[in-house]
Design an enzyme around this catalytic site. Sequence first.
Site, PDB file in Angstrom:
ATOM      1  N   SER A 134      20.764  56.980  48.518  1.00 33.39           N
ATOM      2  CA  SER A 134      22.005  57.111  49.286  1.00 33.39           C
ATOM      3  C   SER A 134      22.878  58.153  48.611  1.00 33.39           C
ATOM      4  CB  SER A 134      22.744  55.769  49.315  1.00 33.39           C
ATOM      5  OG  SER A 134      24.064  55.910  49.821  1.00 33.39           O
TER       6      SER A 134
ATOM      7  N   TYR B 146      25.694  47.867  45.185  1.00 31.93           N
ATOM      8  CA  TYR B 146      24.849  48.696  46.045  1.00 31.93           C
ATOM      9  C   TYR B 146      24.820  50.131  45.527  1.00 31.93           C
ATOM     10  CZ  TYR B 146      23.146  51.077  50.246  1.00 31.93           C
ATOM     11  OH  TYR B 146      22.422  51.863  51.126  1.00 31.93           O
TER      12      TYR B 146
END
Length: 250
Positions: free
Chosen positions: A139, A152
């Site tokens: 990401s 995360y």
Amino acid sequence: MQTTGNTILITGGGTGIGEALAHRFHDLGNTVIIAGRRMEVLQKAIAGRPNMHALTLDMDDAAGVIAFADKLTTDFPGVNVLFNSAGIMRMEMGLDKARDLSDAEASVASNLLGPIRVTNALIEHLGKQQNAVIVNVTSGLAFVPLVIAPTYSAIKAAIHSYTVSLRAVLKGKVEVIELVPPAVQTELTPGQKTNERFMPLDAFADQVMAIFQQTPTPSEILVEGVDFMRNAEAEGRFDDTLAAINPFLK
């Protein structure tokens, strides 16, 4: 990476980015196996697509991952590509006080241990295949964190680092690619699918596939806009980028 003639496993292939890429690789004539916890979701994703298959997989279950890998390589001995795409995203508030860590712990189990377990279970098989590839989906948050999703973001940074190590160790044996999405319109978090500030899923998948077909395939797949985060530190604008994606810190 060759984009045809593969047998591809995509974890998390029943929804979101995993599903979109599974369909596109299947459209190119690859055999595609998608894996996830919910068979009904997987069956919906493969409906009407011959030579696309579904297997259940709970990456939180270490023994189950090993059993899954045994079944996969027995049923599909030609599998030569692994996409580690499955994951969850939990928001965590209140880092300044003691809190319930269940969301953080669930994220570590699914997003960090999960892909490490699957890779570990398949690495010897992949090492024996022609044109073998591992693709790890990270990401933009691996490079500049969203502070309300700290675990995360940290895990994606860890998977980035793990991917670098894999690439160095597997050089000449297995191609290792990192796919770095920006914020994409999926159902990963509530409201994300309709957020107009995020990249439409189809546009994302189209750009990703175009990059995969470059020769040679880049070691990092970076679509339009994600370099804003990927290169923030190297370009000396990390603090400004952190503030830009976390405006509530003001």
